[in-house]
Design a protein around this motif. Structure first.
Motif, PDB file in Angstrom:
ATOM      1  N   HIS A  27      18.293  55.427  20.852  1.00 31.43           N
ATOM      2  CA  HIS A  27      19.509  55.693  21.615  1.00 31.43           C
ATOM      3  C   HIS A  27      20.679  54.916  21.018  1.00 31.43           C
ATOM      4  CE1 HIS A  27      22.376  55.787  24.893  1.00 31.43           C
ATOM      5  NE2 HIS A  27      22.326  54.464  24.966  1.00 31.43           N
ATOM      6  N   LYS A  28      20.437  53.642  20.625  1.00 28.61           N
ATOM      7  CA  LYS A  28      21.515  52.825  20.066  1.00 28.61           C
ATOM      8  C   LYS A  28      21.965  53.357  18.710  1.00 28.61           C
ATOM      9  CE  LYS A  28      20.694  48.580  22.608  1.00 28.61           C
ATOM     10  NZ  LYS A  28      20.427  47.148  22.573  1.00 28.61           N
ATOM     11  N   GLU A  29      21.013  53.881  17.930  1.00 28.47           N
ATOM     12  CA  GLU A  29      21.382  54.458  16.626  1.00 28.47           C
ATOM     13  C   GLU A  29      22.294  55.671  16.823  1.00 28.47           C
ATOM     14  OE1 GLU A  29      18.426  55.047  13.624  1.00 28.47           O
ATOM     15  OE2 GLU A  29      17.239  53.359  14.361  1.00 28.47           O
ATOM     16  N   ILE A  30      21.944  56.492  17.811  1.00 25.18           N
ATOM     17  CA  ILE A  30      22.790  57.672  18.103  1.00 25.18           C
ATOM     18  C   ILE A  30      24.174  57.211  18.545  1.00 25.18           C
ATOM     19  CG2 ILE A  30      23.078  59.635  19.686  1.00 25.18           C
ATOM     20  CD1 ILE A  30      19.930  59.756  19.721  1.00 25.18           C
ATOM     21  N   LEU A  31      24.199  56.185  19.409  1.00 20.70           N
ATOM     22  CA  LEU A  31      25.470  55.649  19.900  1.00 20.70           C
ATOM     23  C   LEU A  31      26.314  55.135  18.735  1.00 20.70           C
ATOM     24  CD1 LEU A  31      27.353  54.719  22.163  1.00 20.70           C
ATOM     25  CD2 LEU A  31      25.981  52.643  22.382  1.00 20.70           C
ATOM     26  N   TYR A  32      25.658  54.430  17.793  1.00 21.06           N
ATOM     27  CA  TYR A  32      26.389  53.911  16.632  1.00 21.06           C
ATOM     28  C   TYR A  32      26.978  55.061  15.815  1.00 21.06           C
ATOM     29  CZ  TYR A  32      27.344  52.234  11.994  1.00 21.06           C
ATOM     30  OH  TYR A  32      27.961  51.996  10.813  1.00 21.06           O
ATOM     31  N   GLY A  33      26.152  56.106  15.577  1.00 29.57           N
ATOM     32  CA  GLY A  33      26.634  57.262  14.803  1.00 29.57           C
ATOM     33  C   GLY A  33      27.837  57.915  15.460  1.00 29.57           C
ATOM     34  N   ASP A  34      27.745  58.083  16.789  1.00 33.29           N
ATOM     35  CA  ASP A  34      28.863  58.701  17.523  1.00 33.29           C
ATOM     36  C   ASP A  34      30.124  57.836  17.427  1.00 33.29           C
ATOM     37  OD1 ASP A  34      27.148  60.678  18.201  1.00 33.29           O
ATOM     38  OD2 ASP A  34      26.783  59.984  20.254  1.00 33.29           O
ATOM     39  N   THR A  35      29.943  56.504  17.479  1.00 33.08           N
ATOM     40  CA  THR A  35      31.094  55.585  17.431  1.00 33.08           C
ATOM     41  C   THR A  35      31.787  55.661  16.072  1.00 33.08           C
ATOM     42  OG1 THR A  35      29.891  54.140  18.943  1.00 33.08           O
ATOM     43  CG2 THR A  35      31.802  53.198  17.839  1.00 33.08           C
ATOM     44  N   LEU A  36      30.982  55.703  15.000  1.00 35.02           N
ATOM     45  CA  LEU A  36      31.556  55.795  13.656  1.00 35.02           C
ATOM     46  C   LEU A  36      32.325  57.113  13.495  1.00 35.02           C
ATOM     47  CD1 LEU A  36      31.674  54.115  11.049  1.00 35.02           C
ATOM     48  CD2 LEU A  36      29.743  55.446  10.198  1.00 35.02           C
ATOM     49  N   SER A  37      31.763  58.190  14.039  1.00 34.78           N
ATOM     50  CA  SER A  37      32.474  59.491  13.985  1.00 34.78           C
ATOM     51  C   SER A  37      33.794  59.421  14.737  1.00 34.78           C
ATOM     52  CB  SER A  37      31.599  60.593  14.597  1.00 34.78           C
ATOM     53  OG  SER A  37      30.436  60.744  13.843  1.00 34.78           O
ATOM     54  N   ALA A  38      33.763  58.745  15.888  1.00 36.29           N
ATOM     55  CA  ALA A  38      34.993  58.612  16.680  1.00 36.29           C
ATOM     56  C   ALA A  38      36.054  57.827  15.899  1.00 36.29           C
ATOM     57  CB  ALA A  38      34.679  57.918  18.004  1.00 36.29           C
ATOM     58  N   LEU A  39      35.626  56.769  15.193  1.00 37.13           N
ATOM     59  CA  LEU A  39      36.570  55.981  14.380  1.00 37.13           C
ATOM     60  C   LEU A  39      37.199  56.855  13.299  1.00 37.13           C
ATOM     61  CD1 LEU A  39      37.805  53.264  13.449  1.00 37.13           C
ATOM     62  CD2 LEU A  39      35.747  52.903  12.058  1.00 37.13           C
ATOM     63  N   LYS A  40      36.360  57.648  12.605  1.00 38.37           N
ATOM     64  CA  LYS A  40      36.889  58.528  11.551  1.00 38.37           C
ATOM     65  C   LYS A  40      37.926  59.494  12.128  1.00 38.37           C
ATOM     66  CE  LYS A  40      32.533  58.641   8.932  1.00 38.37           C
ATOM     67  NZ  LYS A  40      31.370  59.487   8.636  1.00 38.37           N
ATOM     68  N   ASP A  41      37.581  60.104  13.258  1.00 37.67           N
ATOM     69  CA  ASP A  41      38.506  61.077  13.871  1.00 37.67           C
ATOM     70  C   ASP A  41      39.832  60.429  14.245  1.00 37.67           C
ATOM     71  OD1 ASP A  41      36.590  63.007  13.552  1.00 37.67           O
ATOM     72  OD2 ASP A  41      35.841  62.890  15.619  1.00 37.67           O
ATOM     73  N   LEU A  42      39.758  59.198  14.765  1.00 34.82           N
ATOM     74  CA  LEU A  42      40.984  58.502  15.172  1.00 34.82           C
ATOM     75  C   LEU A  42      41.862  58.224  13.941  1.00 34.82           C
ATOM     76  CD1 LEU A  42      42.796  56.976  17.133  1.00 34.82           C
ATOM     77  CD2 LEU A  42      41.306  54.982  16.872  1.00 34.82           C
ATOM     78  N   LEU A  43      41.234  57.702  12.855  1.00 35.72           N
ATOM     79  CA  LEU A  43      42.022  57.379  11.653  1.00 35.72           C
ATOM     80  C   LEU A  43      42.612  58.648  11.036  1.00 35.72           C
ATOM     81  CD1 LEU A  43      39.755  54.628  10.022  1.00 35.72           C
ATOM     82  CD2 LEU A  43      41.824  54.306  11.375  1.00 35.72           C
ATOM     83  N   LYS A  44      41.857  59.736  11.093  1.00 33.07           N
ATOM     84  CA  LYS A  44      42.391  61.014  10.569  1.00 33.07           C
ATOM     85  C   LYS A  44      43.613  61.445  11.358  1.00 33.07           C
ATOM     86  CE  LYS A  44      37.898  62.829   9.061  1.00 33.07           C
ATOM     87  NZ  LYS A  44      36.836  63.786   9.430  1.00 33.07           N
ATOM     88  N   SER A  45      43.529  61.316  12.690  1.00 32.36           N
ATOM     89  CA  SER A  45      44.668  61.753  13.512  1.00 32.36           C
ATOM     90  C   SER A  45      45.905  60.884  13.233  1.00 32.36           C
ATOM     91  CB  SER A  45      44.295  61.734  14.995  1.00 32.36           C
ATOM     92  OG  SER A  45      44.057  60.422  15.417  1.00 32.36           O
ATOM     93  N   LEU A  46      45.684  59.574  12.924  1.00 31.14           N
ATOM     94  CA  LEU A  46      46.815  58.691  12.580  1.00 31.14           C
ATOM     95  C   LEU A  46      47.377  59.054  11.201  1.00 31.14           C
ATOM     96  CD1 LEU A  46      45.253  55.372  13.877  1.00 31.14           C
ATOM     97  CD2 LEU A  46      47.365  56.396  14.742  1.00 31.14           C
ATOM     98  N   LEU A  47      46.473  59.350  10.241  1.00 29.68           N
ATOM     99  CA  LEU A  47      46.900  59.707   8.894  1.00 29.68           C
ATOM    100  C   LEU A  47      47.667  61.028   8.903  1.00 29.68           C
ATOM    101  CD1 LEU A  47      46.781  58.932   5.898  1.00 29.68           C
ATOM    102  CD2 LEU A  47      44.590  60.111   5.733  1.00 29.68           C
ATOM    103  N   GLN A  48      47.251  61.924   9.783  1.00 33.95           N
ATOM    104  CA  GLN A  48      47.906  63.244   9.909  1.00 33.95           C
ATOM    105  C   GLN A  48      49.405  63.086  10.175  1.00 33.95           C
ATOM    106  OE1 GLN A  48      46.311  66.665  10.335  1.00 33.95           O
ATOM    107  NE2 GLN A  48      48.444  67.164  10.033  1.00 33.95           N
ATOM    108  N   ARG A  49      49.754  61.976  10.820  1.00 28.96           N
ATOM    109  CA  ARG A  49      51.169  61.731  11.161  1.00 28.96           C
ATOM    110  C   ARG A  49      52.003  61.367   9.921  1.00 28.96           C
ATOM    111  NH1 ARG A  49      53.383  62.715  16.220  1.00 28.96           N
ATOM    112  NH2 ARG A  49      51.833  62.448  17.853  1.00 28.96           N
ATOM    113  N   ASN A  50      51.317  60.896   8.834  1.00 30.94           N
ATOM    114  CA  ASN A  50      52.067  60.473   7.649  1.00 30.94           C
ATOM    115  C   ASN A  50      51.260  60.816   6.395  1.00 30.94           C
ATOM    116  OD1 ASN A  50      53.865  59.332   5.905  1.00 30.94           O
ATOM    117  ND2 ASN A  50      53.446  57.207   6.470  1.00 30.94           N
TER     118      ASN A  50
END
Length: 1644
Positions: free
Chosen positions: A892-915
């Motif tokens: 369960h923790k491994e899945i949680l870690y994977g989901d968290t890393l994906s969320a980080l990538k998505d957030l940074l992409k959305s910030l990069l999209q701005r510039n």
């Protein structure tokens, strides 16, 4: 005529006598074979053999009984197989003998006397009167007979009923007085055995009177005698203390009771039954007692006995415990005993139903579990086997089952279920009280199903291994589908069990049964009135049934796939639920069922499935379109909510159903009332409940947004959070923790409402109504509340993001919410990831920053990025295995870690999209840079993975309108390219992706279209495969390739910044990355020239010392480059300097040597210098070995050794290839002779100690041993000279190891020569030219090496193609007088090889070659026949190609010369001589008769050696026989040799020899004696298998010869030899002799 018959008879007797003499053999297999041989003789001459056996046993009166037994068993077999044709006089002889053998000893010798008795029984099948005439003489009145006389009578009565029964009256008459005389137990037992079988035979006779010879026989013929015998057995012997005797009596009394006079039986019963019952206490094994008792009871009932009544209680009391003791399936007699006891109960129940039930039913109340189980088993038996007697007892039996129905014991439950099954078949359940039985059955179906059946206990105290639940399920289904009378009992009664939650586990079988029953009702035309509520007040309502079946379908695979069963039942009940649903459900339900069946529990998407069910519910509500019905429906749904406490998934789905149904409800009052009720009754401490309630509100808001928000507003304002009495006073006693959970639910409800409600209505309410109520709860530490807040904000952001007018929507509180999320993330601990707070907060931030206005300020943006990176990238490794808990939650923790890393990538992409600019990219990597260079593996790994995702996103979104410089390309490539060699494989893979994206981004900025494909850049993708494994050579190569691509694609203005940044990379904490930076620097510098040094010797020593100081790849590479430049100007100095280095060369010196291979011209000059140094000095010096007396050892000279090592190092560099090709022949010959001269040569003492010292410090790259060193150098020379195939071929054949072996050196050279001929032919002329002079060398080793090389070259056609054949052949012929025997042998081998290498040239040189071979066979200086062996092998190969006239003159000479070798002790000589013989047969045509004689001389030997212990000799024999076949003038034999003696086919030797002998005797019968005499020679062979094969060969010859040719055999000599061999120490040989002796009957 009589005379001709007597002679064979006497001979046959002689054979039989020989075999019978051998019965004294102690080996059981030999004894078995003697028995078989006697039987075989008996098949031919049954009468004679029986007479011989009779005579032998009479004459050998002292022969021990074990040997007599073999003869008697053979007689029995012969009699049985020939009974129909047996002569009466012979039968008399056999009967008399067997009778005497059986009674010779007064003592019982069971094996012997049993064998004799069996002979009598066999003869009695046809000659019963004769047997009885003889045996009755030994059965005289008043004299106790022999034990086996009585047993023989018994067995005869079984085997020949019709023949024996007429004698029984007189036998019984004589036997009865003897019973009193029998004092010994074994005699009493045999009398019992006889009486038992006599009684059974009489019963069989009486049962088949229509076929009997005397139909007047009646039961009373024997009654009085049987009764008299019974009195002795029962009154006297049954009381005996010996248990075996008592059991024998019991077994007899049972069958005897059928024959006793009725009045006598009636009179005896009061004593007989108690007597039998008493035995149960004395015997553990009760089967025989129970079987006999059952026979007695049946006999008593048959005569209408009145005595049984009195015995009944005793019978029941004794039999009942027998059933209560569990039967052990592993002991078959206990199971049989149960069967017999149950038969006893059947007999008693049919006669005394009331008494039996009165006894049994109270036992159901016993406290003993076994008693209850046993009683139920008997009840089941009686219900099934005495239906007519039990008919009027049904109510009584049903009422007595009340107590067992309450029993909690599993074994009792199983037994009860089996009783219920029996009752159903016999109409019990239609009676009052039957419903209780059915309810019980359903309750058992609802038991939790066991994942695995419990293991059997040691006493197997179990009815069956199946669980109660599985038995009950099967029983319910069988009753529903196969017992027609149960239809009206079960329908609609079973519907009552569908809705109660306690029957959930029984739903699948219930639904299946109900569906089957309903379909039967519909077939009977009862569709509309399927459920009659007017007749069944207890049935659940249509609303209850629909709710229940729909909810359980939400978990379709639970409970043995109850979803399918529930939906199918729903479909059948459609008309009863609502008439308007017929059309909709007929279409929709099958598609839902199909969806379940097409998926599995693992692959079914639960969300999608629930959506399908909710859509089905919506369509159902629309089809009904009746608000009153819908109101009743939703009320029933709410009523069922509490039933699902403990079933969170089902309850969650029920909430969604309620939301859906409320949405379809037009009564707003009812909606508000139900929402209020839901808020009041929810169990807020359960997560699934909070989730479900929020889903319900969200779904309801689709159609009732105002009512939903109003109800939530009321809830917020209520006193629930103030702990004071008010509208929601139900909450007044809740704790702080529970209040937090209520707040969480409220916030979650707002989130679901925002997501589900119509966007055009909800956007205006978000800040005014929804966020206003959420903001007041942000200041919390409660995890549940925190997660609900984040989730709710996320859903609200989603709602705005997805809203149609979101572009116009200004989210004024956006920055505030982002800041709040950042605070939540900061509050999370960095040592572990225990909650999904990070992940959900980042997902929320992603939605907030995506497109929602206004933009974040720079400081807010920086803080958001840094916080999120630190929160995820800095986590410790292995997120699934933290200090605080390794275990079940790790996945369960491994899945949680994977989901968290994906969320980080998505957030940074959305910030990069701005510039999306180089500056925006630089800004992002300013944050990521330190993490990418981190010395912690997990931080680098995550950072590079995130970087790869960001660059891929950037490239995908890039849209360049004007050509602008990508100013930071060099810096970014320098950041990632060394990481292609990172210690982590995942980092390496992602780093290549980063470089790939950066180069494509550069191409876009240069003006290329985004879909442009660049082949060089695409090549990077292909390099990824090589980065999976940490193989340094692959990484090195990959980095070089990446550098080449980068070098070609980086613009000039970026090169310096790239190099500067690369140099920074040399200090990278990861050594792999440091090395990669060096590779890339070197690759880039190659295009700019190299740095020169001045003082060569000084520089060389400095380079060497630097290499020692710093063991880094980039240092080594730079050093090698420098050495190469120096050598191109000062090669002699460099070579001398390096040769002066200490041996063994260390790794740094080796690297410096290898650098000299960079340029072909320079390399050639250096190689020539080194060859000259190898050849100039002697290879070794002789040194006296004082410790070993006068012996000496060879010590290698240092300069050639150092030069050999140097050659290896240079040629091991791939760049040396061209130079090696130019000097191929001199290099090859020098190194080949170097190998030859170093076999067995030792290192100088100083070097030996130095090599040991260096290998102990750090293992040297290679051995310094002179021979190993030379071999390795030769290998590397071949590989570098383009002859890798030669190296591989020699290696796979083990040639290199052979070359270094003093004993097998020449074999290794042959492997090398063969490989050269195959793979390097064009190189051979120069090599041969350089090698010829060495044939005159003073060194034996060099002559051996050259001869071996030339010998193998002749094996290939290449010498002919290159016009080398005559040269090489003449040199081989010239070696025949060489003083070295090995050289002479190899020369012959070479001449023989011409047959395969240049067969067309053999004829031309035939006489010369043949002379060489014959000379070789006659070599006088050949003590071990090695030269002769080689000559034979070579001649075999040459024969096919020689002129016939050359061979004809010497054919017989050769054949006679090689014949003695066939039986040589040396396997090689046997093999070669036999193969040569096979080859010689091709030339026998002109001298056919003379050579045919040679074939016949060798035939027996070849056939026997098919059993040779050596497989290669067997293979040679197969070949020779296949070759001889066509010359033997017998087509059948030829075909057999060709078909059965193929090399790849295994041979069944016995069967093969049988067929061979058949053909031999058909074609050459006159050869019989000659073949037999040759075989006799092998009776003395040293090989066991051949000693065994020889007599077998003779046996098969005899088997197939015609009578006309039998006279040629000297039988006396043959039998004498066989008799002698019958004493062989090996049993297998003796067996074959015995078998053959049996077959000799054919030639008598």
């Amino acid at each position: 005529m009589m005379e001709s018959r007597i002679k064979p008879c006497l001979s046959c007797s002689g054979l039989a006598t020989t075999l019978m003499d051998a019965t004294t053999d102690k080996d059981p297999l030999v004894q078995e074979q003697i028995y078989n041989a006697l039987c075989y003789l008996g098949e031919s001459e049954p009468e004679e053999i029986l007479h011989s056996c009779d005579e032998y046993l009479r004459q050998h009166d002292k022969l021990a009984y074990p040997h007599r037994v073999i003869i008697l068993k053979a007689m029995e077999t012969v009699v049985k197989n020939n009974i129909a044709s047996l002569d009466k006089s012979t039968a008399k002889v056999v009967i008399f003998l067997a009778s005497n053998e059986m009674t010779k000893s007064k003592e019982v010798i069971r094996e012997w006397q049993q064998a004799a008795s069996s002979v009598l029984v066999a003869v009695g099948q046809r000659f019963i009167n004769k047997v009885m005439e003889e045996v009755l003489t030994k059965f005289q009145p008043g004299i106790l007979p022999h034990y086996f006389i009585v047993q023989t009578f018994a067995n005869l009565s079984v085997s020949n009923v019709f023949g024996m029964v007429p004698f029984l009256n007189s036998i019984l008459g004589t036997m009865l007085p003897m019973l009193g005389m029998a004092k010994q137990d074994h005699m009493k037992s045999v009398f019992c055995y006889a009486l038992q079988h006599f009684s059974e035979s009489i019963q069989e006779y009486l049962a088949n009177l229509d076929k009997a010879p005397d139909p007047t026989v009646r039961k009373d013929t024997f009654s009085n005698e049987i009764f008299s015998a019974y009195e002795v057995l029962f009154n006297s012997w049954l009381q005996h203390r010996e248990a075996k005797l008592r059991l024998a009596v019991v077994e007899a009394v049972g069958p005897m009771s059928y024959l006793m006079p009725s009045e006598k039986l009636e009179e005896q019963l009061p004593k007989l039954i108690p007597g039998i019952l008493a035995l149960y206490k004395k015997h553990a094994e009760a089967f025989y007692i129970s079987k006999s008792l059952c026979q007695i009871l049946e006999a008593s009932v048959n005569i209408g006995s009145r005595s049984l009544d009195v015995q009944l209680d005793a019978l029941l009391g004794t039999l009942h415990p027998q059933i209560c003791a569990p039967a052990d399936p592993s002991v078959p007699l206990t199971v049989k005993n149960h069967t017999e006891v149950l038969r006893c109960f059947t007999v008693l129940a049919c006669s005394f139903p009331d008494r039996v039930l009165a006894f049994l039913l109270p036992k159901l109340e016993s406290s003993n579990e076994r008693t209850r189980v046993g009683t139920l088993l008997i009840m089941r038996q009686i219900i099934n086997s005495a239906p007519s007697q039990m008919e009027i007892k049904k109510p009584f039996i049903l009422s007595s089952m009340k107590l067992p129905l309450q029993d909690s014991n599993d074994k009792v439950k199983r037994a009860v279920v089996q009783v219920i099954s029996a009752m159903a078949h016999h109409g019990y359940l239609e009676q009052p009280g039957g419903e209780a039985m059915m309810e019980y059955l359903v309750r058992q179906c609802a038991l939790p199903s066991e994942a695995q059946p419990k293991k059997q206990t040691p006493d197997a105290d179990d009815l069956t291994s199946d669980s109660v639940q599985s038995i009950s399920v099967n029983t319910l289904f069988l009753l529903s589908t196969t017992v027609d009378r149960m239809n009206n009992v079960l329908w609609p009664y079973l519907l009552e069990f569908v809705t109660p939650i306690q029957f959930t586990n029984a739903l699948t079988p219930l639904c299946k049964s109900l569906m089957y029953l309903a379909m039967k009702k519909q077939e009977e035309g009862e569709n509309a009135s399927l459920i009659r509520y007017d007749l069944n007040g207890n049935l659940p309502s249509p609303y209850a049934l629909t709710t229940r079946l729909l909810v359980v379908s939400s978990q379709p695979y639970a409970g043995d796939c109850r979803g399918t069963a529930a939906l199918r039942l729903l479909s059948v009940l459609q008309y009863s639920v609502h008439p308007a649903l017929e059309q909709l459900w007929s279409k929709r339900v099958p598609s839902l069922v199909e969806h379940i069946e097409e998926n599995t529990e693992k692959c079914l998407c639960q969300k999608e499935w629930e959506e399908k069910l909710l859509l089905f519910l919506q369509e159902t509500l629309a089809a009904v379109s009746d608000n009153t019905w819908i109101c009743h429906f939703v009320t029933e749904m709410c009523r069922q909510l509490n039933s699902y406490n403990g079933f969170p998934l089902e309850k969650n789905f029920l909430y969604k159903c309620i939301g859906t149904t409320l949405g379809a409800c037009t009564s707003k009052d009812l909606v508000q009332k139900q929402l209020q009720e839901l808020l009041e009754t929810a169990r807020y401490h359960e997560e699934a409940e909070r989730e479900g309630l929020a889903s319900c509100f969200g779904i309801c808001a689709i159609n009732h947004l105002e009512e939903t928000l109003a109800k939530l507003e009321d809830f917020v304002r209520s006193d629930v959070f103030k702990k004071s009495v008010g509208l929601f006073s139900i909450f007044k006693d809740r704790s702080d923790n529970e209040v937090e959970k209520i707040k969480s639910t409220l916030i979650l409800c707002y989130g679901f409402v925002a997501v589900h409600a119509p966007k055009e209505l909800v956007l205006s309410r978000i800040e005014a109504d929804i966020l206003k109520n959420i903001f007041q709860y942000f200041n919390t530490k409660d995890l549940t509340l925190k997660l609900c807040l984040i989730r709710s904000i996320c859903m609200i952001s989603q709602a705005i993001y997805n809203g149609g007018k979101c572009g116009d929507f200004v989210f004024s509180r956006k920055a505030e919410l982002v800041a709040q999320m950042v605070e939540f993330i900061k509050a999370e601990p960095l040592d572990a990831m225990r909650t999904p707070v990070r992940q959900r907060a980042m997902v929320t931030c992603t939605y907030l920053v995506s497109v929602l206005e206004p933009h974040l300020s720079d400081p807010d943006r920086t803080e958001l990025i840094d916080t999120c990176l630190a929160s995820v990238l800095a986590l410790p490794p292995d997120p699934g295995q933290e200090r605080d808990g390794i275990g079940s939650d790790a996945p369960h923790k491994e899945i949680l870690y994977g989901d968290t890393l994906s969320a980080l990538k998505d957030l940074l992409k959305s910030l990069l999209q701005r510039n999306l600019t180089p500056h925006g990219l630089q800004d992002m990597f300013a944050h990521l840079g330190p993490w990418i260079k981190s010395n912690k593996e997990q931080e680098r790994q995550r950072a590079v993975e995130v970087s790869a995702a960001l660059l891929d996103f950037y490239l995908g979104k890039l849209n360049v309108s004007t050509v602008i410089p990508f100013y930071n390309l060099g810096v970014l490539i320098a950041l990632f390219s060394p990481r292609c060699s990172d210690s982590l494989a995942s980092v390496r893979q992602h780093a290549v992706d980063c470089v790939y994206c950066l180069l494509y981004i550069q191409l876009c900025y240069e003006g290329f279209a985004r879909d442009h494909t660049d082949e060089m850049v695409e090549g990077l993708k292909a390099l990824k495969k090589g980065l999976e494994e940490p193989d340094f050579t692959v990484l090195f190569h990959t980095c070089h390739n990446i550098a080449m691509v980068v070098g070609k694609r980086v613009p000039p203005d970026q090169l310096m910044s790239l190099l500067l940044a690369m140099f920074e990379g040399l200090a990278d904490p990861d050594k792999n990355c440091s090395r990669a930076a060096t590779v890339m620097i070197n690759s880039l510098l190659k295009e700019r020239g190299s740095v020169l040094q001045e003082k060569v010797p000084d520089i060389m020593s400095i380079i060497h010392s630097k290499l020692q100081e710093v063991d880094e790849e980039h240092v080594r590479k730079a050093a090698q480059q420098t050495v190469y430049i120096l050598a191109s100007q000062h090669k002699s100095v460099v070579v001398s300097s390096l040769l002066g280095s200490a041996l063994p060369f260390d790794s740094h010196t080796c690297a410096m040597w290898r650098s000299l291979a960079a340029e072909p011209t320079l390399t050639s000059q250096i190689l020539e210098q080194l060859l000259e140094k190898v050849n100039r000095d002697v290879p070794y010096k002789e040194s006296k070995c004082f410790l070993l007396g006068s012996g000496s050892e060879r010590i290698a000279t240092p300069l050639p050794l150092a030069a050999t090592c140097a050659l290896y190092e240079i040629m091991s560099a791939p760049e040396s290839g061209a130079a090696v090709l130019g000097l191929y022949a001199p290099l090859f010959v020098t190194l080949l002779l170097r190998v030859s001269c170093t076999v067995g040569v030792q290192l100088p003492k100083s070097l030996q100690s130095r090599e040991r010292r260096s290998s102990s410090l750090s293992p040297a790259p290679r051995s310094l041993h002179p021979c190993s060193c030379a071999v390795e150098t030769l290998k590397v020379m071949l590989a570098r000279g383009g002859s890798e195939a030669v190296t591989r071929a020699v290696g796979s054949a083990g040639g290199w190891d052979l070359m270094a072996s003093p004993e097998r050196h020449h074999d290794g050279i042959a492997v090398l020569a063969g490989a050269m001929a195959r793979h390097a032919g064009p190189r051979l002329p120069l090599i041969v030219k350089n090698l010829v002079p060495t044939l005159s060398s003073v060194f034996d080793s060099q002559r051996i090496t050259t001869t071996a090389f030339f010998a193998e070259l002749l094996n290939s056609n290449v010498v002919n193609d290159l016009m080398l054949l005559e040269t090489v052949m003449d040199n081989m012929t010239g070696r025949q007088k060489d003083p070295c025997m090995l050289v002479r042998m190899l020369a012959l081998r070479g001449l023989g090889n011409i047959s395969s290498g240049s067969p067309e040239k053999v004829r031309k040189h035939g006489a010369k070659l043949l002379a060489s071979m014959v000379n070789g066979m006659d070599d006088k200086d050949d003590p071990h026949n090695l030269v002769a062996l080689e000559a034979m092998s070579s001649l075999s190969k040459l024969l096919d190609h020689l002129e016939e006239r050359d061979i004809q003159s010497m054919l017989l000479h050769i054949a006679i010369r090689i014949r003695p070798f066939f039986d040589s002790e040396q396997p090689g000589l046997r093999q070669s001589s036999i193969v040569l013989f096979g080859n010689l047969t091709k030339f026998s045509e002109d001298d056919c008769e003379a050579f045919f004689e040679q074939i016949l001389n060798g035939l027996v030997t070849l056939l026997l050696h098919l059993q040779d212990p050596k497989p290669e000799v067997v293979k040679a024999c197969k070949f020779a026989l296949r070759m001889c076949g066509p010359n033997m003038g017998c087509e059948g034999l030829c075909d057999m040799f060709l078909n059965h003696l193929r090399e790849d086919r295994s041979l069944h030797y016995g069967e093969f020899m049988n067929n061979v002998c058949k053909h031999l005797m058909q074609s050459y019968p006159e050869m019989l004696n000659r073949l037999i005499l040759t075989n006799l020679f092998y009776f003395k062979s040293n090989w066991v298998d051949i000693r065994a094969a020889a007599p077998m060969f003779i046996g098969f010859l005899v088997l197939h010869v015609d009578e006309d040719h039998c006279q040629q055999v000297d039988l006396d000599q043959l039998i004498s030899a066989l008799n002698l061999l019958l004493k062989d120490p090996v049993p297998a040989v003796r067996m074959k002799v015995a078998e053959t002796l049996g077959r000799l009957v054919r030639i008598l």
